[in-house]
Design a protein around this motif. Structure first.
Motif, PDB file in Angstrom:
ATOM      1  N   ALA A  21       0.834  -1.206   0.000  1.00 46.11           N
ATOM      2  CA  ALA A  21       0.000   0.000   0.000  1.00 46.11           C
ATOM      3  C   ALA A  21       0.863   1.248   0.000  1.00 46.11           C
ATOM      4  O   ALA A  21       0.581   2.218  -0.726  1.00 46.11           O
ATOM      5  CB  ALA A  21      -0.938  -0.002   1.203  1.00 46.11           C
ATOM      6  N   LEU A  22       1.935   1.246   0.784  1.00 41.35           N
ATOM      7  CA  LEU A  22       2.844   2.397   0.799  1.00 41.35           C
ATOM      8  C   LEU A  22       3.477   2.614  -0.567  1.00 41.35           C
ATOM      9  O   LEU A  22       3.597   3.753  -1.029  1.00 41.35           O
ATOM     10  CB  LEU A  22       3.936   2.190   1.858  1.00 41.35           C
ATOM     11  N   ARG A  23       3.875   1.526  -1.225  1.00 37.60           N
ATOM     12  CA  ARG A  23       4.475   1.633  -2.562  1.00 37.60           C
ATOM     13  C   ARG A  23       3.487   2.274  -3.532  1.00 37.60           C
ATOM     14  O   ARG A  23       3.837   3.179  -4.293  1.00 37.60           O
ATOM     15  CB  ARG A  23       4.916   0.257  -3.056  1.00 37.60           C
ATOM     16  N   MET A  29       1.453   9.530  -5.329  1.00 39.56           N
ATOM     17  CA  MET A  29       1.942  10.854  -4.946  1.00 39.56           C
ATOM     18  C   MET A  29       2.893  11.401  -6.006  1.00 39.56           C
ATOM     19  O   MET A  29       2.823  12.584  -6.351  1.00 39.56           O
ATOM     20  CB  MET A  29       2.633  10.798  -3.582  1.00 39.56           C
ATOM     21  N   GLY A  30       3.745  10.551  -6.534  1.00 43.14           N
ATOM     22  CA  GLY A  30       4.655  10.988  -7.589  1.00 43.14           C
ATOM     23  C   GLY A  30       3.901  11.455  -8.823  1.00 43.14           C
ATOM     24  O   GLY A  30       4.235  12.480  -9.424  1.00 43.14           O
ATOM     25  N   ALA A  31       2.862  10.708  -9.194  1.00 44.67           N
ATOM     26  CA  ALA A  31       2.054  11.091 -10.355  1.00 44.67           C
ATOM     27  C   ALA A  31       1.346  12.422 -10.102  1.00 44.67           C
ATOM     28  O   ALA A  31       1.293  13.289 -10.985  1.00 44.67           O
ATOM     29  CB  ALA A  31       1.033  10.002 -10.678  1.00 44.67           C
ATOM     30  N   LEU A  32       0.819  12.611  -8.894  1.00 48.64           N
ATOM     31  CA  LEU A  32       0.152  13.873  -8.568  1.00 48.64           C
ATOM     32  C   LEU A  32       1.137  15.032  -8.529  1.00 48.64           C
ATOM     33  O   LEU A  32       0.812  16.142  -8.971  1.00 48.64           O
ATOM     34  CB  LEU A  32      -0.577  13.764  -7.225  1.00 48.64           C
ATOM     35  N   GLU A  33       2.336  14.788  -8.012  1.00 53.28           N
ATOM     36  CA  GLU A  33       3.350  15.841  -8.006  1.00 53.28           C
ATOM     37  C   GLU A  33       3.718  16.248  -9.432  1.00 53.28           C
ATOM     38  O   GLU A  33       3.848  17.434  -9.734  1.00 53.28           O
ATOM     39  CB  GLU A  33       4.576  15.390  -7.223  1.00 53.28           C
ATOM     40  N   ASP A  34       3.887  15.260 -10.308  1.00 51.46           N
ATOM     41  CA  ASP A  34       4.199  15.550 -11.710  1.00 51.46           C
ATOM     42  C   ASP A  34       3.058  16.321 -12.375  1.00 51.46           C
ATOM     43  O   ASP A  34       3.291  17.297 -13.093  1.00 51.46           O
ATOM     44  CB  ASP A  34       4.464  14.257 -12.489  1.00 51.46           C
ATOM     45  N   LEU A  66      -7.264  20.467  -6.815  1.00 48.19           N
ATOM     46  CA  LEU A  66      -7.676  19.085  -6.552  1.00 48.19           C
ATOM     47  C   LEU A  66      -6.472  18.161  -6.436  1.00 48.19           C
ATOM     48  O   LEU A  66      -6.419  17.301  -5.547  1.00 48.19           O
ATOM     49  CB  LEU A  66      -8.619  18.592  -7.647  1.00 48.19           C
ATOM     50  N   ALA A  67      -5.511  18.319  -7.327  1.00 45.69           N
ATOM     51  CA  ALA A  67      -4.301  17.486  -7.275  1.00 45.69           C
ATOM     52  C   ALA A  67      -3.574  17.705  -5.957  1.00 45.69           C
ATOM     53  O   ALA A  67      -3.130  16.747  -5.311  1.00 45.69           O
ATOM     54  CB  ALA A  67      -3.380  17.793  -8.454  1.00 45.69           C
ATOM     55  N   SER A  68      -3.486  18.959  -5.514  1.00 45.03           N
ATOM     56  CA  SER A  68      -2.833  19.255  -4.241  1.00 45.03           C
ATOM     57  C   SER A  68      -3.595  18.629  -3.081  1.00 45.03           C
ATOM     58  O   SER A  68      -2.992  18.084  -2.154  1.00 45.03           O
ATOM     59  CB  SER A  68      -2.724  20.764  -4.027  1.00 45.03           C
ATOM     60  N   GLY A  69      -4.909  18.697  -3.121  1.00 42.83           N
ATOM     61  CA  GLY A  69      -5.723  18.096  -2.070  1.00 42.83           C
ATOM     62  C   GLY A  69      -5.567  16.596  -2.018  1.00 42.83           C
ATOM     63  O   GLY A  69      -5.438  16.006  -0.931  1.00 42.83           O
ATOM     64  N   HIS A  70      -5.565  15.960  -3.173  1.00 42.33           N
ATOM     65  CA  HIS A  70      -5.382  14.510  -3.217  1.00 42.33           C
ATOM     66  C   HIS A  70      -3.980  14.127  -2.738  1.00 42.33           C
ATOM     67  O   HIS A  70      -3.808  13.119  -2.049  1.00 42.33           O
ATOM     68  CB  HIS A  70      -5.637  13.964  -4.615  1.00 42.33           C
ATOM     69  N   LEU A  71      -2.997  14.933  -3.108  1.00 41.12           N
ATOM     70  CA  LEU A  71      -1.631  14.666  -2.666  1.00 41.12           C
ATOM     71  C   LEU A  71      -1.544  14.749  -1.148  1.00 41.12           C
ATOM     72  O   LEU A  71      -0.930  13.904  -0.496  1.00 41.12           O
ATOM     73  CB  LEU A  71      -0.659  15.653  -3.315  1.00 41.12           C
ATOM     74  N   PHE A  72      -2.186  15.743  -0.555  1.00 39.80           N
ATOM     75  CA  PHE A  72      -2.212  15.870   0.908  1.00 39.80           C
ATOM     76  C   PHE A  72      -2.845  14.632   1.545  1.00 39.80           C
ATOM     77  O   PHE A  72      -2.337  14.088   2.527  1.00 39.80           O
ATOM     78  CB  PHE A  72      -2.965  17.131   1.328  1.00 39.80           C
ATOM     79  N   LEU A  74      -3.055  11.588   0.287  1.00 41.04           N
ATOM     80  CA  LEU A  74      -2.160  10.442   0.128  1.00 41.04           C
ATOM     81  C   LEU A  74      -0.984  10.515   1.089  1.00 41.04           C
ATOM     82  O   LEU A  74      -0.556   9.500   1.641  1.00 41.04           O
ATOM     83  CB  LEU A  74      -1.661  10.339  -1.314  1.00 41.04           C
ATOM     84  N   ARG A  75      -0.471  11.729   1.312  1.00 46.38           N
ATOM     85  CA  ARG A  75       0.626  11.877   2.285  1.00 46.38           C
ATOM     86  C   ARG A  75       0.150  11.480   3.682  1.00 46.38           C
ATOM     87  O   ARG A  75       0.869  10.816   4.427  1.00 46.38           O
ATOM     88  CB  ARG A  75       1.143  13.312   2.285  1.00 46.38           C
ATOM     89  N   ALA A  76      -1.049  11.898   4.043  1.00 49.38           N
ATOM     90  CA  ALA A  76      -1.596  11.546   5.353  1.00 49.38           C
ATOM     91  C   ALA A  76      -1.735  10.035   5.485  1.00 49.38           C
ATOM     92  O   ALA A  76      -1.407   9.457   6.534  1.00 49.38           O
ATOM     93  CB  ALA A  76      -2.944  12.238   5.569  1.00 49.38           C
ATOM     94  N   LYS A  77      -2.227   9.378   4.436  1.00 51.44           N
ATOM     95  CA  LYS A  77      -2.357   7.921   4.469  1.00 51.44           C
ATOM     96  C   LYS A  77      -0.989   7.249   4.572  1.00 51.44           C
ATOM     97  O   LYS A  77      -0.820   6.253   5.275  1.00 51.44           O
ATOM     98  CB  LYS A  77      -3.095   7.409   3.219  1.00 51.44           C
ATOM     99  N   THR A  78      -0.009   7.805   3.870  1.00 57.32           N
ATOM    100  CA  THR A  78       1.348   7.262   3.929  1.00 57.32           C
ATOM    101  C   THR A  78       1.902   7.391   5.342  1.00 57.32           C
ATOM    102  O   THR A  78       2.458   6.436   5.883  1.00 57.32           O
ATOM    103  CB  THR A  78       2.265   8.000   2.927  1.00 57.32           C
ATOM    104  N   TRP A  79       1.744   8.562   5.950  1.00 59.45           N
ATOM    105  CA  TRP A  79       2.220   8.761   7.328  1.00 59.45           C
ATOM    106  C   TRP A  79       1.512   7.804   8.279  1.00 59.45           C
ATOM    107  O   TRP A  79       2.119   7.257   9.182  1.00 59.45           O
ATOM    108  CB  TRP A  79       2.003  10.201   7.768  1.00 59.45           C
ATOM    109  N   GLU A  80       0.213   7.603   8.045  1.00 60.01           N
ATOM    110  CA  GLU A  80      -0.557   6.693   8.892  1.00 60.01           C
ATOM    111  C   GLU A  80      -0.010   5.268   8.777  1.00 60.01           C
ATOM    112  O   GLU A  80       0.206   4.591   9.779  1.00 60.01           O
ATOM    113  CB  GLU A  80      -2.028   6.742   8.470  1.00 60.01           C
TER     114      GLU A  80
END
Length: 87
Positions: A21-23, A29-34, A66-72, A74-80
């Motif tokens: 899941a982290l992978r 996240m990489g796709a959203l950052e791009d 929207l991309a920024s919101g989704h990235l946030f 995903l980051r929260a889920k990753t930290w979790e």
């Protein structure tokens, strides 16, 4: 013994599932950052005024938000997940 065997919060299968899941979260996240980086340039390129381009500009800004919101999210889920794996 494999380091995953030391995880106290679940089984090895749970640990592998978290790692998978982290992978996937990191790939998303990489796709959203791009996409966000590409949208910045498009937003800047459409700042001149015309009705059609103004509408495109507003849509691109919304997509960037929207991309920024989704990235946030995903980051929260990753930290979790990282917290669970470290716990």
């Amino acid at each position: 013994m494999h380091p995953l065997m030391n995880i106290e919060t679940g089984t090895v299968d749970d640990a592998w599932a978290r790692l998978a899941a982290l992978r996937e979260l990191r790939a998303a996240m990489g796709a959203l950052e791009d996409a966000g980086a590409s949208l910045v340039g498009l937003v800047d390129d459409t700042t001149w005024r015309s009705d059609g381009v103004r509408a495109l500009h507003e849509l691109l800004e919304e997509m960037q938000r929207l991309a920024s919101g989704h990235l946030f999210t995903l980051r929260a889920k990753t930290w979790e997940l990282e917290g669970v794996a470290a716990g």
